[in-house]
Design a protein around this motif. Structure first.
Motif, PDB file in Angstrom:
ATOM      1  N   LYS A   1     -15.714 -44.148   8.856  1.00 40.30           N
ATOM      2  CA  LYS A   1     -14.612 -44.425   9.794  1.00 40.30           C
ATOM      3  C   LYS A   1     -13.982 -45.778   9.500  1.00 40.30           C
ATOM      4  O   LYS A   1     -12.771 -45.919   9.482  1.00 40.30           O
ATOM      5  CB  LYS A   1     -15.147 -44.428  11.234  1.00 40.30           C
ATOM      6  N   VAL A   2     -14.841 -46.782   9.303  1.00 38.93           N
ATOM      7  CA  VAL A   2     -14.330 -48.127   9.033  1.00 38.93           C
ATOM      8  C   VAL A   2     -13.476 -48.095   7.769  1.00 38.93           C
ATOM      9  O   VAL A   2     -12.408 -48.715   7.708  1.00 38.93           O
ATOM     10  CB  VAL A   2     -15.483 -49.135   8.826  1.00 38.93           C
ATOM     11  N   ALA A   3     -13.957 -47.352   6.765  1.00 40.90           N
ATOM     12  CA  ALA A   3     -13.278 -47.348   5.472  1.00 40.90           C
ATOM     13  C   ALA A   3     -11.858 -46.817   5.558  1.00 40.90           C
ATOM     14  O   ALA A   3     -11.013 -47.140   4.736  1.00 40.90           O
ATOM     15  CB  ALA A   3     -14.078 -46.526   4.468  1.00 40.90           C
ATOM     16  N   MET A   4     -11.580 -45.997   6.592  1.00 42.14           N
ATOM     17  CA  MET A   4     -10.227 -45.487   6.724  1.00 42.14           C
ATOM     18  C   MET A   4      -9.240 -46.589   7.036  1.00 42.14           C
ATOM     19  O   MET A   4      -8.150 -46.619   6.510  1.00 42.14           O
ATOM     20  CB  MET A   4     -10.174 -44.464   7.849  1.00 42.14           C
ATOM     21  N   LYS A   5      -9.649 -47.486   7.946  1.00 38.00           N
ATOM     22  CA  LYS A   5      -8.710 -48.529   8.346  1.00 38.00           C
ATOM     23  C   LYS A   5      -8.918 -49.829   7.568  1.00 38.00           C
ATOM     24  O   LYS A   5      -7.988 -50.557   7.284  1.00 38.00           O
ATOM     25  CB  LYS A   5      -8.826 -48.785   9.856  1.00 38.00           C
TER      26      LYS A   5
ATOM     27  N   ASP B   1     -25.297 -50.112  -1.285  1.00 37.73           N
ATOM     28  CA  ASP B   1     -26.130 -49.257  -0.427  1.00 37.73           C
ATOM     29  C   ASP B   1     -25.605 -47.834  -0.416  1.00 37.73           C
ATOM     30  O   ASP B   1     -26.370 -46.871  -0.414  1.00 37.73           O
ATOM     31  CB  ASP B   1     -26.132 -49.798   1.006  1.00 37.73           C
ATOM     32  N   LEU B   2     -24.284 -47.715  -0.406  1.00 35.73           N
ATOM     33  CA  LEU B   2     -23.691 -46.376  -0.392  1.00 35.73           C
ATOM     34  C   LEU B   2     -23.993 -45.650  -1.702  1.00 35.73           C
ATOM     35  O   LEU B   2     -24.273 -44.455  -1.705  1.00 35.73           O
ATOM     36  CB  LEU B   2     -22.185 -46.473  -0.163  1.00 35.73           C
ATOM     37  N   GLU B   3     -23.944 -46.393  -2.811  1.00 33.65           N
ATOM     38  CA  GLU B   3     -24.257 -45.785  -4.114  1.00 33.65           C
ATOM     39  C   GLU B   3     -25.660 -45.167  -4.082  1.00 33.65           C
ATOM     40  O   GLU B   3     -25.885 -44.088  -4.615  1.00 33.65           O
ATOM     41  CB  GLU B   3     -24.213 -46.833  -5.232  1.00 33.65           C
TER      42      GLU B   3
ATOM     43  N   ALA C   1     -13.521 -54.096   4.318  1.00 34.06           N
ATOM     44  CA  ALA C   1     -14.675 -54.510   5.123  1.00 34.06           C
ATOM     45  C   ALA C   1     -15.943 -53.794   4.679  1.00 34.06           C
ATOM     46  O   ALA C   1     -17.058 -54.258   4.922  1.00 34.06           O
ATOM     47  CB  ALA C   1     -14.411 -54.233   6.600  1.00 34.06           C
ATOM     48  N   VAL C   2     -15.794 -52.642   4.035  1.00 32.15           N
ATOM     49  CA  VAL C   2     -16.961 -51.840   3.669  1.00 32.15           C
ATOM     50  C   VAL C   2     -17.429 -52.128   2.241  1.00 32.15           C
ATOM     51  O   VAL C   2     -18.552 -51.789   1.880  1.00 32.15           O
ATOM     52  CB  VAL C   2     -16.638 -50.332   3.838  1.00 32.15           C
ATOM     53  N   THR C   3     -16.589 -52.770   1.448  1.00 28.72           N
ATOM     54  CA  THR C   3     -16.957 -52.978   0.042  1.00 28.72           C
ATOM     55  C   THR C   3     -18.313 -53.658  -0.102  1.00 28.72           C
ATOM     56  O   THR C   3     -19.041 -53.401  -1.056  1.00 28.72           O
ATOM     57  CB  THR C   3     -15.893 -53.793  -0.735  1.00 28.72           C
ATOM     58  N   ALA C   4     -18.658 -54.511   0.885  1.00 29.30           N
ATOM     59  CA  ALA C   4     -19.963 -55.181   0.826  1.00 29.30           C
ATOM     60  C   ALA C   4     -21.108 -54.167   0.803  1.00 29.30           C
ATOM     61  O   ALA C   4     -22.200 -54.464   0.326  1.00 29.30           O
ATOM     62  CB  ALA C   4     -20.112 -56.114   2.013  1.00 29.30           C
TER      63      ALA C   4
ATOM     64  N   LEU D   1     -17.152 -44.090  -0.492  1.00 29.05           N
ATOM     65  CA  LEU D   1     -16.948 -44.839  -1.729  1.00 29.05           C
ATOM     66  C   LEU D   1     -15.586 -44.535  -2.347  1.00 29.05           C
ATOM     67  O   LEU D   1     -14.940 -45.413  -2.910  1.00 29.05           O
ATOM     68  CB  LEU D   1     -18.052 -44.499  -2.732  1.00 29.05           C
ATOM     69  N   LEU D   2     -15.166 -43.285  -2.220  1.00 26.51           N
ATOM     70  CA  LEU D   2     -13.858 -42.933  -2.769  1.00 26.51           C
ATOM     71  C   LEU D   2     -12.758 -43.739  -2.091  1.00 26.51           C
ATOM     72  O   LEU D   2     -11.724 -44.013  -2.674  1.00 26.51           O
ATOM     73  CB  LEU D   2     -13.583 -41.430  -2.602  1.00 26.51           C
ATOM     74  N   LYS D   3     -13.007 -44.103  -0.840  1.00 30.18           N
ATOM     75  CA  LYS D   3     -11.987 -44.882  -0.124  1.00 30.18           C
ATOM     76  C   LYS D   3     -12.061 -46.358  -0.467  1.00 30.18           C
ATOM     77  O   LYS D   3     -11.058 -47.062  -0.438  1.00 30.18           O
ATOM     78  CB  LYS D   3     -12.157 -44.705   1.384  1.00 30.18           C
ATOM     79  N   THR D   4     -13.266 -46.844  -0.743  1.00 28.24           N
ATOM     80  CA  THR D   4     -13.404 -48.284  -0.946  1.00 28.24           C
ATOM     81  C   THR D   4     -13.436 -48.644  -2.425  1.00 28.24           C
ATOM     82  O   THR D   4     -13.188 -49.775  -2.791  1.00 28.24           O
ATOM     83  CB  THR D   4     -14.716 -48.791  -0.322  1.00 28.24           C
ATOM     84  N   GLY D   5     -13.777 -47.671  -3.274  1.00 31.73           N
ATOM     85  CA  GLY D   5     -13.979 -47.971  -4.685  1.00 31.73           C
ATOM     86  C   GLY D   5     -12.682 -48.313  -5.397  1.00 31.73           C
ATOM     87  O   GLY D   5     -11.586 -48.058  -4.906  1.00 31.73           O
TER      88      GLY D   5
END
Lengths: 876, 181
Positions: A313-317, A328-330, A321-324, A348-352
């Protein structure tokens, strides 16, 4: 020995279900032993279990038989077997809606609820409240109040939860127990705290001040129950949202402090609340994100799932903020729980970065076949979003999507893929041929009619304009041979479009069409015959009008067409039916990009309901003054004529008819000590517009919206006068009234209130129409009335801005996706289509060049000369 | 889209056997799946998506969050809305599972559960009331239900099947003892 056991086991059937072959009638027969004396608790217990089991399996009990069993059961209250009594309570609850006269057990339950046996008291309260109505509730009110504050937690909890269930039915009674609930909230027992808080909130939720006080008290007193904390967090974030309080509010501090609670449940609730708040800055999000990051490595799957779902959800907006958490997501990509892995990868697709796309896509393909369709759709949506972000990656994505298309999957999943491929084709012209090829392959073996027809339609639209159109013919004609009627019909239409636009293909198309005329289905045959005849004429204009820019079925409002045809049959006339009299459908606004989190898939089928304009047409037709205006041509968006926070709120909706306009003023009176009567908006036009009628609103009480109308005649002798400014004044009779009762005084006084000016512009006279093939439409309208002029838009800095301005100014429909300006280009062509009031097609081609401001060359074509002049005059 | 503050946390709870048949199920939100047919379809769908991945413990089906646990030939499910706090649902599931474990003396398997179905109904009734979490501590639940396990014979039979390596004769003696009871 072992063998013997085997056999025995088979007989007793350790795998069998002792309840499997229960017969309802046999069980009810057995229930007669309830009447035997002495009561045999064990056997009775077994029968009650069977009854509840049957009810649970969905067995239907008739009222008679249920009532009979219920009455027999009441006798079991004489036994003191604890389990039997508890099962009686369960039976009462299960049968409350099936049996008649369940209130017969009221006195037994009241006795148990107030008796000495604590084990009975709680469950008895819950059973009693299940069969109680508002009148009876008053009779037991005294006991309920006592039970709420009882020292035994299970009694207090049962009373609180039952009260909560009763709020819906008997709010006024339960409301009187607030003090008791308040007392229970300070109980030491954590569940009692939680239940008391829940009840208090439900009773007070409409009183913002009371909720605020309650929050203040409990956030300070320090509750022990983690459930209660979660509840407090939800109440606090709702209050924050409603009051639009800033994040410096003590409520926000409270939620943030819960991030340090010792219960994971509370920490997660707080993090989730912060993430869902609108307008959170990256700095405010950071602490929430870091606790979620910690949860990503929890041994509990539910916690990992919760964390990654929220990070998604955070990654959408706020992708940054999620790149940190990327590392862990990997790690979660290989999680054994596929739901977690999917959410991790889509996040990851959103933040990568663009460079990580290839690697991620490879990882998804390794497990995509193992996840449920819901999550496959999530993956497709993530890919779709990614394509928009990194258009250069379209070939990787296209490849991936085509593989997904070949896999098994349900309709929703396939539709998501097809939609995604179509949007890639539309965004990236160079991907068109690959995309079409994949879709062609897909329809070779596609069980979903809707998708097959959709793709055939797309092939018909795009195929003829590709470098080698002939290669699609085989795929399309295969459909005519192999598929159901609907698909065959769509295939015939697609074939016709190739014949109409590619002269060298025409002879073969005609041969194929000839074969389609032999089809067993009426619709397929009719279409083939029709297209055959049109194509044989070999006339470009005919082809455009009847094959690839079919206006009739695309652009009129279906309910409107139905109404017009009905009207036509009612009034016998020599004149042919005029298609131009049918109101046009509003072009649907391209749908909002949906959220990419797992959201509930809507269960509603998409019905073509009446449009907003159809509804207005209906409403206006009911007003006698507006009879004889003809069909409603266009309804504008609402325009505010007052500031947001004023005494009276007025907004205007403009309705355009062939020769008139109706202005609808939706007014709201926000003063609770006034009743307005005879409300109307007086209009002073700047041009030769003539106000014919005012239709006032008779009454406008406090906070109940009402509408008044003005009917205006458009200047007939000067058709070019398309714009006009009206100065507007709200006029009314005021009667002061009692704010509490709304009772008005007898006498009133006239008053007025100045509104903002109302503009009528050229856009109010044009309805949007989408031309799927603009070039063909351009030829069809022809250059009989064509004019061209060049303008300099000095104040405009970018092509995007210029395109946006032109579209909103003319109110026409952009075609061929020309509203999207490719990046890093210095010139662009915008295609606009519409219909002018009275039914004349109008097309605009606007060439834009960027150099120190924007230069614009506008070419207008229409079937009517005046319309061309009007457009050019208004642009200048 | 903040979650409306409410105590109504649990949308449904159900126990299925390893063929996906319903043994017990309660729906607390009348609007969710109003008819028996819709309920059973939903259960089938949930079962198909979870029974192979029996250690996953959480899934998302038909727009609902499902937490689940498997024991021998039984599947336990707790259902909440997609916005519900997963850990609250998990607390309910754990409480249900541990309470039944204690009541059934750790024989959380189909036959034993069916032999003590009344106890199971009572446990569920003590944990959730109309969708509200009534109790989440298994010890409290056991105390309130105060239920004594029955039908030890079949329990012993199933024990034999679970412990094929152990000494048969002792177990069979046990069985005889139970029968005398």
């Amino acid at each position: 020995m072992i063998k013997k056991f085997d056999k025995k086991d088979e007989e007793s059937g350790s795998g069998s279900n002792p309840f499997q072959h229960l017969e309802k009638s046999a069980v009810l027969q057995e229930a007669r032993i309830f009447n035997e004396t002495p009561i045999n608790p064990r056997r009775c217990l077994h029968i009650l279990t069977k009854i509840i089991y049957l009810l649970n399996q969905g067995e239907h009990f008739g009222t008679m038989e249920a009532t009979e069993a219920f009455f027999a059961m009441t006798r079991l209250f004489q036994s003191n077997d604890q389990t039997l009594r508890r099962m009686c309570y369960l039976t009462i609850k299960e049968m409350a809606n099936i049996s008649e006269d369940v209130i017969i057990v009221t006195s037994s339950l009241t006795k148990d609820m107030t008796g000495k046996e604590d084990v009975y008291r709680g469950p008895a309260i819950r059973a009693l409240c299940r069969i109680t109505d508002t009148t009876m509730l008053q009779a037991i009110e005294r006991y309920m109040k006592q039970a709420i504050v009882d020292k035994v937690p299970s009694v207090s909890s049962s009373a609180l939860v039952s009260s909560l269930h009763m709020v819906k039915m008997s709010y006024d009674v339960v409301k009187r127990w607030v003090n008791e609930a308040q007392e229970a909230a300070s109980s030491d027992n954590i569940m009692v705290q939680y239940h008391a808080l829940g009840l208090l909130y439900h009773l007070r939720k409409n009183d913002r001040l009371a909720v605020s006080k309650m929050l203040n008290k409990f956030t300070k007193s320090g509750l022990k129950s983690p459930f209660a904390y979660c509840m407090l967090i939800r109440i606090a974030s709702k209050l924050l949202e409603e009051t639009e309080a800033g994040h410096d509010s003590p409520l926000f501090d409270f939620i943030e402090s819960c991030l340090r609670n010792k219960h994971e449940m509370v920490v997660y609730e707080a993090a989730s609340a912060i993430v869902h708040m609108p307008n959170c800055t990256a700095r405010e999000l950071a602490p929430a994100v870091s606790v979620l990051q910690l949860f990503c490595s929890s041994p509990k799957a539910a916690l990992r799932y919760a964390a990654v779902r929220t990070l998604n959800k955070v990654a959408m907006k706020h992708p940054s903020a999620v790149t940190a958490c990327n590392l862990d997501l990997e790690n979660l990509i290989t999680d054994s729980n596929r739901s977690i892995a999917t959410l991790a990868i889509t996040t990851l697709l959103k933040t990568g970065s663009e460079s990580s796309v290839d690697r991620l896509m490879k990882q998804i393909s390794s497990f995509v076949s193992e996840i449920s369709d819901e999550f496959k759709v999530v993956v497709v949506q993530a890919i779709s979003a990614l394509c928009q972000k990194y258009p250069r990656k379209h070939s990787v994505m296209m490849n991936f999507l085509s593989n997904m298309l070949r896999d098994d999957g349900g309709f929703e999943y396939k539709r998501a893929i097809v939609d995604c491929i179509i949007s890639i084709i539309e965004e990236n012209p160079e991907s068109k041929e690959t995309g079409l090829a994949h879709l062609c392959e897909f329809i070779e073996d596609c069980e979903h009619t809707v998708l097959a027809t959709k793709i055939l339609h797309l092939l018909g639209k795009e195929g003829p304009r590709t470098p080698s159109p002939s290669k699609y013919i085989r795929f399309i004609f295969n459909r005519v041979v192999l598929e159901s009627e609907a698909v065959r019909a769509a295939a015939v239409s697609a074939l016709a479009k190739f014949g109409a636009q590619n002269d060298d293909l025409l002879p073969s198309v005609l041969v194929l069409m000839q074969r389609c005329m032999m089809d067993s289905d009426d619709e397929v045959r009719d279409r083939a015959t029709f297209y055959m005849n049109v194509l044989q004429q070999k006339q470009k204009a005919l082809n455009a009008a009847y094959i690839f820019n079919v206006r009739l079925c695309l652009s009129v409002s279906v309910p409107g067409l139905e109404k017009s045809l009905h009207q036509y049959t009612l009034e016998p006339t020599e004149k042919p039916f005029d298609m131009k009299s049918v109101p046009l459908a509003n072009t649907p606004i391209t749908e909002q990009k949906t959220e990419f989190a797992p959201v509930a898939t809507s269960k509603l089928p998409e019905k073509p309901g009446p449009t907003r304009q159809d509804i207005y047409q209906e409403q206006l037709a009911a007003i006698p003054e507006f009879q004889g205006l003809g069909s409603l041509f266009k309804t504008s968006e609402a325009v505010q004529l007052t500031e947001a926070e004023t005494e009276y709120v007025v907004r205007c909706v403009k309705h355009t008819f062939a020769r008139h306009m109706v202005f609808q003023f939706d007014c709201t009176n926000t003063l609770n000590d006034q009743l307005l009567q005879k409300v109307m908006v007086q209009m002073e036009p700047s041009e030769a517009y003539e106000v014919l009628h005012y239709v006032p609103a008779a009454n406008l009480p406090y906070s109940q919206p009402g509408s008044c109308y003005s009917l205006v005649r458009l200047p007939e002798d000067d058709p070019t006068a398309v714009s006009c400014t009206f100065s507007c004044t709200l006029k009314y009779l005021v009667k002061d009234c009692d704010p509490n009762t709304g009772e008005p005084d007898d006498d009133g006084y006239d008053d007025e209130y100045v509104l903002e000016d109302l503009e009528v512009t050229v856009a109010d006279h044009i309805q949007k129409v989408l031309k799927p093939n603009f070039a063909a439409a351009w030829d069809e309208v022809g250059d009989d009335f064509e004019k061209e002029e060049t303008f300099a838009l000095a104040s405009v800095r970018t092509l995007d801005e210029a395109v946006g301005n032109i579209i909103s100014f003319l109110g026409m429909q952009p075609c061929e996706r020309s509203d999207k300006v490719p990046e890093n280009k210095n010139s662009h062509i915008l295609f606009l289509a519409g219909v002018f009031r009275g039914g004349h097609d109008v097309l605009v081609r606007s060439r834009l060049a960027l150099a120190d401001g924007v230069t614009m060359q506008v070419t207008v074509r229409s079937s009517d000369e005046t319309v061309v002049d009007i457009i050019l005059a208004s642009v200048g | 889209s903040t979650l409306e503050p409410s105590l109504y946390t649990v949308k449904a709870v159900f126990i299925l056997d390893n063929d996906g048949n319903r043994l017990l199920s309660k729906y607390y939100d009348k609007e969710l799946y109003p008819s028996m047919k819709e309920q059973k379809n939903f259960e089938k769908n949930v079962f198909n998506k979870t029974h192979k991945a029996d250690t996953d413990e959480i899934a998302f089906v038909e727009g609902m969050t499902i937490v689940y646990k498997c024991s021998i030939d039984l599947f336990f499910y707790v259902v909440g809305s997609s916005q519900e706090n997963e850990l609250m649902l998990m607390a309910v599931l754990n409480c249900l599972f541990e309470s039944l474990g204690q009541i059934l003396r750790k024989n959380v398997e189909r036959r034993c559960l069916l032999d003590n179905l009344d106890g199971v109904f009572l446990v569920v009734d003590e944990i959730i009331d109309g969708g509200v979490i009534l109790e989440s501590d298994p010890q409290q639940v056991i105390q309130k239900v105060n239920y004594r396990v029955r039908h030890l014979q079949s329990q012993a039979v199933s024990t034999v099947w679970m412990n094929t390596d152990s000494d048969m004769s002792t177990i069979l003696e046990d069985t005889d003892d139970y029968r005398k009871l």
